[in-house]
Motif scaffolding. Structure first.
Motif: not given
Length: 137
Positions: A24-31, A52-53, A62-70
């Motif tokens: 869930g750190l990277l948005k699921v890519a479209s296919r 980098d993080a 922690e990275i997941k908390q840092l990353l915004p949805a957008d």
């Protein structure tokens, strides 16, 4: 962009990219119609931030908390708080490492100061005693 190009641009393995996506750190890519993942340009930025993080000592949670949805909507105060907390964690770790280093250097000095006529077993007992450790405990 396909996963191969994304991997090349970020220096990450495709398996790592899929892993970050599954966590869930990277948005699921479209296919695409052929089933290939199609990643947006911002995936390069997100993966760079993740890399980098991690190198800065952040866990994936922690990275997941840092990353915004957008990417364009960072929550400033929350981000600053998390980053300040990480700096405090690093300072505690630095203190602990400095203490460990001093202890190990002291131990090396004790071991190296063995009298010439003393065997290793007696030297070990001498070192343990000077550290306040009793071998018979």
């Amino acid at each position: 962009m396909k996963i191969g190009e994304l991997a090349k641009r970020t220096g990450m393995a495709a398996s790592a990219i899929r892993f970050y996506e599954s966590r869930g750190l990277l948005k699921v890519a479209s296919r695409q119609s052929n089933g290939y993942r199609d990643y947006p340009e911002e995936a390069v930025t997100i993966l760079t931030i993740i890399s980098d993080a991690q190198q800065a000592g952040f866990s994936l949670d922690e990275i997941k908390q840092l990353l915004p949805a957008d990417v364009s909507s960072w929550l400033h105060d929350e981000l600053i708080t998390i980053l300040q907390r990480k700096v405090a964690d690093i300072e505690i770790l630095q203190t602990r490492l400095a203490q460990n280093r001093a202890l190990i250097q002291h131990l090396i000095q004790l071991i190296e100061s063995k009298p010439e006529d003393m065997d290793c077993k007696l030297n070990a007992a001498r070192v343990m005693a000077s550290l306040g450790l009793n071998q018979e405990q």
